[in-house]
Design a protein around this motif. Structure first.
Motif, PDB file in Angstrom:
ATOM      1  N   ALA A  83      -7.469 -21.996   4.925  1.00  0.00           N
ATOM      2  CA  ALA A  83      -6.898 -20.646   5.062  1.00  0.00           C
ATOM      3  C   ALA A  83      -7.993 -19.615   5.297  1.00  0.00           C
ATOM      4  N   ARG A  84      -9.225 -19.967   4.916  1.00  0.00           N
ATOM      5  CA  ARG A  84     -10.280 -18.957   4.960  1.00  0.00           C
ATOM      6  C   ARG A  84     -11.465 -19.380   5.811  1.00  0.00           C
ATOM      7  N   LEU A  85     -11.318 -20.530   6.527  1.00  0.00           N
ATOM      8  CA  LEU A  85     -12.395 -20.921   7.428  1.00  0.00           C
ATOM      9  C   LEU A  85     -12.410 -19.986   8.623  1.00  0.00           C
ATOM     10  N   PRO A  86     -13.514 -19.906   9.369  1.00  0.00           N
ATOM     11  CA  PRO A  86     -14.772 -20.586   9.073  1.00  0.00           C
ATOM     12  C   PRO A  86     -15.623 -19.769   8.100  1.00  0.00           C
ATOM     13  N   SER A 133     -19.390 -17.561   9.525  1.00  0.00           N
ATOM     14  CA  SER A 133     -19.621 -16.196  10.003  1.00  0.00           C
ATOM     15  C   SER A 133     -19.476 -15.180   8.876  1.00  0.00           C
ATOM     16  N   LYS A 134     -19.335 -15.645   7.642  1.00  0.00           N
ATOM     17  CA  LYS A 134     -19.079 -14.716   6.525  1.00  0.00           C
ATOM     18  C   LYS A 134     -20.304 -14.491   5.649  1.00  0.00           C
ATOM     19  N   SER A 135     -20.186 -13.529   4.715  1.00  0.00           N
ATOM     20  CA  SER A 135     -21.341 -13.152   3.886  1.00  0.00           C
ATOM     21  C   SER A 135     -21.490 -14.070   2.683  1.00  0.00           C
ATOM     22  N   ARG A 168     -21.728 -13.346  -0.467  1.00  0.00           N
ATOM     23  CA  ARG A 168     -20.829 -12.943  -1.557  1.00  0.00           C
ATOM     24  C   ARG A 168     -19.454 -13.579  -1.381  1.00  0.00           C
ATOM     25  N   THR A 169     -18.912 -13.441  -0.170  1.00  0.00           N
ATOM     26  CA  THR A 169     -17.569 -13.964   0.108  1.00  0.00           C
ATOM     27  C   THR A 169     -17.564 -15.490   0.069  1.00  0.00           C
ATOM     28  N   ARG A 173     -17.610 -16.747  -3.518  1.00  0.00           N
ATOM     29  CA  ARG A 173     -16.325 -16.572  -4.201  1.00  0.00           C
ATOM     30  C   ARG A 173     -15.338 -17.654  -3.765  1.00  0.00           C
ATOM     31  N   TYR A 174     -15.247 -17.877  -2.449  1.00  0.00           N
ATOM     32  CA  TYR A 174     -14.330 -18.889  -1.925  1.00  0.00           C
ATOM     33  C   TYR A 174     -14.693 -20.279  -2.440  1.00  0.00           C
ATOM     34  N   PRO A 222     -22.973 -21.482  17.552  1.00  0.00           N
ATOM     35  CA  PRO A 222     -21.604 -21.149  17.148  1.00  0.00           C
ATOM     36  C   PRO A 222     -20.509 -21.700  18.057  1.00  0.00           C
TER      37      PRO A 222
END
Lengths: 279, 279
Positions: free
Chosen positions: B42-45, B48-50, B52-53, B56-57, B148
């Motif tokens: 649900a939260r991939l990829p 490209s995220k920070s 912190r995020t 948490r995931y 990427p």
């Protein structure tokens, strides 16, 4: 809400920063307004996710724009969220909500003489058949195709790269073959994803002469302005003479947003605020 | 926890289903165990995220595997989560946690004679410089490059496509040029993303003779087995003679997981359970 001006705020929402192409078009048609843009970058891309998840994410984002930013009008610049969750968003907030699908289909109707239309979009948008339905409702025939490589190619910055031209050719060849098999004669191609306007030159070079390329982002912005101006007649403070205000927010990677966002907006996006939607 | 067997459960976590390549390697080295695999689709990829995020995931996902599935050993099959959040995950759960970075660097050390190593991975993994640090700690020199486009190309199914071969050539040419500029003589290339093993034939065709391609997924699985067997000596029920149990879970799109997952696992993934991590 942080709106200190007397003008109403127009909220624009996308899963990423592709929706800035819609905001760019809005700025052209309706300068002098206050804009709040939210990119749900912590949870992008929506294009590969389910209707249930997309609706939940989009509603949380809409709540932020309406409750925290005081948006009195929402433009869902995300094709995927427009295709799968427009009704859910409209039910969730007390302001008018406009998606990009209907304006895109309407623009296709105006452009096509044969009544046969092609649509390229993300996986989720295509699987929803939202564009096909909106086209059929207007008496058009439509064939849709998911082009999942185009968003990463744009984000890699390869907007004018031979690889991208070749990928576009492969996708459009497959789409054309399917239309031909159905004895269709398409003369309009709808860009059903807000990243695709950045590939417009390559896409225009890849379609036969006489085929119009339709930017649903621009069509949605135009429709929003018509709707908004109708409302704004009763709102004397909204005028093109005021200075445009743009406030951008993202749920993650504000640095990436600031870096890539200007490519989509066609001007610097300024300082981007980090928002935690709890997801 | 739903573990009805007397064997300990090995939890394997990835942002998507790419980590199934790690699970596949584990099945080879350690059959007869109980495996719980979670893909946070649900939260991939994550790439490209920070930080912190991602942390948490990843912690929410680790909690699911340990608390709900009774995992007594965790393998973080996601390079991005291993690079940016391994410490955070280790602090959050009371079981041993192994990432893919250290085993990948260790395998590079064993493979390289020149001491010069190349690494290809996602944006976030490269920006963390986790592979470079792990290589430097072993006396290796390393140059990293974000690629990427490779994940979307794999997910499009173009694992043996001329476009993919050309994209790999472009990326590796740029990487080689950078190494040459630094007067390096690389003889090992680390695949720092669990999607890349599916491109191994194309990648091997694109590197000069004498350069070893290292699969950090296989290296991590091998390291996990060594660690796990040390623990399992005190756990008489864990034996290769028992039937392997695999339970797969995803936070979204279980249909897509079931459809694409077998490509990564090399066998059917079976029924995939939908998990709501609330994000």
């Amino acid at each position: 809400m942080i709106n200190s001006s007397t003008r109403p705020t127009i909220g624009v929402f996308d899963s990423g920063f592709g929706g800035l192409t819609v905001l760019q078009a809005l700025l052209t048609y309706l300068p002098g307004a206050r804009y709040a843009f939210l990119g749900d970058t912590a949870r992008l891309p929506y294009g590969s996710k389910s209707r249930r998840t997309i609706a939940r994410y989009a509603i949380e984002s809409a709540h932020f724009l309406v409750r925290e930013q005081g948006a009195e009008f929402l433009v869902i610049a995300c094709n995927t969220a427009s295709a799968l969750a427009l009704d859910a968003i409209q039910d969730a907030v007390p302001v008018p909500v406009l998606g990009v699908i209907e304006p895109g289909a309407k623009a296709a109707l105006e452009a096509s003489r044969t009544g046969d239309v092609l649509v390229i979009a993300t996986d989720a948008t295509v699987q929803s058949h939202a564009y096909a339905s909106a086209c059929h409702a207007r008496g058009l025939r439509a064939v849709e195709k998911a082009c999942p490589l185009l968003v990463p190619l744009v984000e890699e910055g390869w907007t004018n790269h031979p690889i991208t031209a070749e990928v576009i050719r492969i996708y459009l060849d497959e789409l054309w073959a399917e239309a031909t098999q159905k004895a269709m004669h398409p003369d309009a191609l709808v860009l059903g994803c807000t990243h695709y306007p950045l590939l417009r030159p390559l896409i225009e070079a890849a379609v036969p002469p006489g085929v119009q390329v339709i930017d649903s982002a621009a069509a949605a912005a135009h429709a929003a302005v018509l709707q908004f101006n109708g409302r704004a007649a009763a709102h004397p403070a909204s005028s093109g003479e005021q200075q445009t205000e743009i406030h951008c927010f993202a749920t993650d990677s504000v640095e990436k947003f600031e870096r890539l966002g200007s490519r989509f907006l066609g001007r610097p996006v300024g300082k981007v605020g980090l928002v935690d939607l709890g997801g």
